[in-house]
Design an enzyme around this catalytic site. Structure first.
Site, mmCIF file in Angstrom:
data_model
loop_
_atom_site.group_PDB
_atom_site.id
_atom_site.type_symbol
_atom_site.label_atom_id
_atom_site.label_comp_id
_atom_site.label_asym_id
_atom_site.label_seq_id
_atom_site.Cartn_x
_atom_site.Cartn_y
_atom_site.Cartn_z
ATOM 1 N N LYS A 147 65.962 84.093 37.292
ATOM 2 C CA LYS A 147 64.803 83.447 36.652
ATOM 3 C C LYS A 147 63.497 83.971 37.241
ATOM 4 O O LYS A 147 62.571 84.320 36.512
ATOM 5 C CB LYS A 147 64.885 81.924 36.843
ATOM 6 N N ASN A 148 63.429 84.011 38.563
ATOM 7 C CA ASN A 148 62.158 84.369 39.203
ATOM 8 C C ASN A 148 61.814 85.853 39.121
ATOM 9 O O ASN A 148 60.728 86.256 39.517
ATOM 10 C CB ASN A 148 62.145 83.889 40.660
ATOM 11 N N CYS A 165 52.672 69.570 41.796
ATOM 12 C CA CYS A 165 54.002 69.276 41.291
ATOM 13 C C CYS A 165 54.763 68.511 42.353
ATOM 14 O O CYS A 165 54.229 68.234 43.429
ATOM 15 C CB CYS A 165 54.728 70.542 40.860
ATOM 16 N N ARG A 180 50.446 73.042 45.618
ATOM 17 C CA ARG A 180 50.630 74.381 45.053
ATOM 18 C C ARG A 180 49.372 74.969 44.393
ATOM 19 O O ARG A 180 49.329 75.199 43.182
ATOM 20 C CB ARG A 180 51.802 74.389 44.073
ATOM 21 N N ASP A 209 64.116 77.718 48.336
ATOM 22 C CA ASP A 209 64.823 77.347 47.110
ATOM 23 C C ASP A 209 66.299 77.014 47.343
ATOM 24 O O ASP A 209 67.003 76.643 46.391
ATOM 25 C CB ASP A 209 64.695 78.459 46.050
ATOM 26 N N ARG A 214 65.894 74.114 33.423
ATOM 27 C CA ARG A 214 64.823 75.101 33.608
ATOM 28 C C ARG A 214 65.353 76.303 34.385
ATOM 29 O O ARG A 214 64.862 77.412 34.208
ATOM 30 C CB ARG A 214 63.660 74.485 34.403
HETATM 31 C C1 UD1 Z 1 57.770 81.203 44.018
HETATM 32 C C2 UD1 Z 1 59.045 80.865 43.295
HETATM 33 C C3 UD1 Z 1 59.590 79.536 43.793
HETATM 34 C C4 UD1 Z 1 59.747 79.564 45.298
HETATM 35 C C5 UD1 Z 1 58.471 80.013 45.987
HETATM 36 C C6 UD1 Z 1 58.634 80.243 47.480
HETATM 37 C C7 UD1 Z 1 58.691 81.935 41.154
HETATM 38 C C8 UD1 Z 1 58.441 81.773 39.706
HETATM 39 N N1 UD1 Z 1 58.744 80.806 41.870
HETATM 40 O O1 UD1 Z 1 56.809 80.176 43.717
HETATM 41 O O2 UD1 Z 1 60.856 79.317 43.170
HETATM 42 O O3 UD1 Z 1 60.076 78.275 45.775
HETATM 43 O O4 UD1 Z 1 58.015 81.262 45.421
HETATM 44 O O5 UD1 Z 1 59.641 81.148 47.734
HETATM 45 O O6 UD1 Z 1 58.864 83.033 41.650
HETATM 46 N N2 UD1 Z 1 49.924 79.011 48.184
HETATM 47 C C9 UD1 Z 1 48.570 78.780 48.403
HETATM 48 N N3 UD1 Z 1 47.661 79.409 47.580
HETATM 49 C C10 UD1 Z 1 48.050 80.245 46.574
HETATM 50 C C11 UD1 Z 1 49.421 80.488 46.364
HETATM 51 C C12 UD1 Z 1 50.340 79.845 47.184
HETATM 52 O O7 UD1 Z 1 48.208 78.025 49.292
HETATM 53 O O8 UD1 Z 1 47.168 80.784 45.877
HETATM 54 C C13 UD1 Z 1 50.935 78.339 49.049
HETATM 55 C C14 UD1 Z 1 51.844 77.362 48.276
HETATM 56 O O9 UD1 Z 1 51.242 76.105 48.114
HETATM 57 C C15 UD1 Z 1 53.071 77.343 49.153
HETATM 58 C C16 UD1 Z 1 53.130 78.773 49.706
HETATM 59 O O10 UD1 Z 1 51.836 79.321 49.520
HETATM 60 O O11 UD1 Z 1 52.905 76.439 50.214
HETATM 61 C C17 UD1 Z 1 54.144 79.679 49.037
HETATM 62 O O12 UD1 Z 1 54.039 79.543 47.642
HETATM 63 P P1 UD1 Z 1 54.285 80.742 46.638
HETATM 64 O O13 UD1 Z 1 55.092 81.814 47.292
HETATM 65 O O14 UD1 Z 1 53.032 81.125 45.988
HETATM 66 O O15 UD1 Z 1 55.216 80.033 45.551
HETATM 67 P P2 UD1 Z 1 55.274 80.417 44.027
HETATM 68 O O16 UD1 Z 1 54.940 81.843 43.876
HETATM 69 O O17 UD1 Z 1 54.524 79.406 43.220
#
Ligand code: UD1
Length: 421
Positions: free
Chosen positions: A22-23, A117, A122, A308, A400
């Site tokens: 999925k990711n 969420c 996030r 995850d 999902r």
């Molecule tokens: C992706 C995965 C999700 C997984 C996560 C961490 C997808 C579609 N989803 O989510 O399944 O759980 O990686 O491995 O690939 N953060 C900030 N600012 C930002 C972006 C992130 O503070 O602009 C923080 C987030 O709140 C979190 C951390 O960084 O605490 C990591 O999040 P991130 O790796 O961005 O998760 P996703 O990419 O949303």
């Protein structure tokens, strides 16, 4: 809302096939916005999130033709509008992945700001800061991110990510493919899905190196072209079935997967007492009928133990022999499943970002509620090892991210059925 009804106490035994990741599929579908040629994506998982992403592209005027062999052809030559509406973004935060490609190819993009969420606030501040550094003007209006390059190409930039972010790295990588000059992403995510996206972009003509390391370099090109690309197997789905089998003291073989991207999970399963064997594209797990041993762990970005898989491993630890702790370092509030498992008789205590656990011999069935995707999977595992019937509510979260979960578990001998609403 559909529910899953599980009669626990059956060992999982048998073989299943793992779906595409999925990711990986989500950013790869978004990357098709970078070219006006047709892209064919293979090994597409049959999931709600994938349908949402295709719907999102569809409402922008992109043509998608879903084939019969897990494939889809995407043609974004006829794109009409550059807006990702709130109705879709609110159901899937990964919608933010269209921002980089749209801005890079069309010089404008409007994406509803994803809200918080169940697992934390996030934010997407790092995505936006990077786009600004590449020359985009960004403003927030009526809950939307409105980004514009004022008719110019994005410019390559040196981007240092404060926090390792998976979709943040992917968004910048995609934006940089068509930017003018070189972009260097430091502290980039090293997740296998980022690597899969880089391979797909390269197949489309992008000039990228360093994927899978903390420094990714992208030299912008004038245009990308069409082609075909198969999505890699889903490591989280793989791990979930392995943990479910371990929890039920069973023996399973997962096929069409990639053992080399699951090292942290496999080594924790071995610590729990599983005998693991691997081949080029399969993994077998055998518990020899033994109760799992308690395993302490800490989540962190790849290659460490994935966040995850934390909830599923919590279910395994809940019925393990011994005690230990599970520390979550990626998300601030990812323990909603803990309270549901305690209602099933588990002995889990949350202290800050750590769960202190003492394994119990068995859980008791109860009506429980899923709060997010991986938490839902963990409650299904808890149901499989409970002494009586468990009903998992709000399973739209599961759909999902898990393809036909009850059918795959039934194939392994589980007593599980879906109750339609
Ligand atoms: C992706 C995965 C999700 C997984 C996560 C961490 C997808 C579609 N989803 O989510 O399944 O759980 O990686 O491995 O690939 N953060 C900030 N600012 C930002 C972006 C992130 O503070 O602009 C923080 C987030 O709140 C979190 C951390 O960084 O605490 C990591 O999040 P991130 O790796 O961005 O998760 P996703 O990419 O949303």
């Amino acid at each position: 809302m559909d529910k899953l009804v599980i009669q626990g106490g059956t060992q999982l035994n048998g073989e299943i096939r793992i779906a595409g990741a999925k990711n990986s599929a989500l950013p790869i579908i978004a990357s098709t916005l970078l070219t006006s040629d047709v892209i064919e994506i293979g090994n597409l998982p049959h999931l709600f999130d994938i349908t949402t992403m295709l719907e999102l592209l569809g409402c922008m005027g992109v043509e998608t033709v879903v084939g019969e062999k897990l494939n889809v052809q995407i043609n974004s030559s006829s794109i009409r509008n550059f807006s990702a509406p709130y109705e879709l973004v609110k159901t899937m935060r990964a919608s933010i992945l269209v921002l980089g490609p749209m801005l890079s190819r069309f010089g404008e993009a409007e994406v509803a700001l994803p809200g918080g969420c169940a697992i934390g606030s996030r934010p997407v501040n790092l995505h936006l800061a990077a786009m600004k550094k590449m020359g985009a003007q960004i403003k927030m209006e009526n809950g939307y991110i409105k980004a514009n390059t004022r008719g110019k190409r994005l410019k390559g930039a040196h981007i240092l990510m404060d926090i390792v972010t998976v979709t943040g790295t992917e968004n910048v990588m995609m934006a940089a493919t068509l930017a003018e000059g070189q972009t260097i992403i430091e502290n980039a995510a090293r997740e296998p899905e980022v690597v899969d996206l880089a391979h797909c972009l390269r197949a489309m003509g992008a000039d990228i190196s360093g994927e899978g390391t903390a420094t990714i370099t992208i030299n912008g090109v004038e245009r990308l072209h069409g082609g075909s690309y198969p999505i890699m197997p889903d490591r989280i789905e793989t791990g979930t079935y392995l943990i479910a089998a371990a929890a039920t003291r069973g023996r399973i073989k997962v096929k069409d997967t990639r053992p080399n991207i699951l090292e942290a999970v496999l080594s924790k399963l071995e610590e729990a007492g599983a005998q693991i064997e691997i081949g080029p594209n399969w993994i077998t797990l055998d518990m020899h009928g033994q109760r799992p041993k308690a395993v302490s762990l800490t989540t962190a970005p790849y290659p460490a133990f994935p966040t995850d898989m934390q909830a599923q491993f919590t279910a395994l630890n809940a019925i393990s022999e011994g005690s230990g702790s599970i520390t979550e370092t990626v998300f601030e509030n990812r323990f909603m499943h803990v309270h549901e498992m305690n209602r099933m008789g588990a002995d889990l205590r949350v202290e800050g970002n750590t769960v202190i656990f003492r394994g119990v011999a068995a859980l008791k069935g109860a009506p429980v509620m899923a709060t997010d995707l991986r938490a839902s999977a963990s409650l299904v595992i808890a149901g499989l090892v409970s002494e009586s019937e468990t009903t998992v509510d709000r399973i739209y979260h599961i759909d999902r991210g898990y393809e036909c979960i009850e059918e795959k578990l039934q194939l392994l001998g589980a007593k599980i059925r879906r109750l339609p609403s």
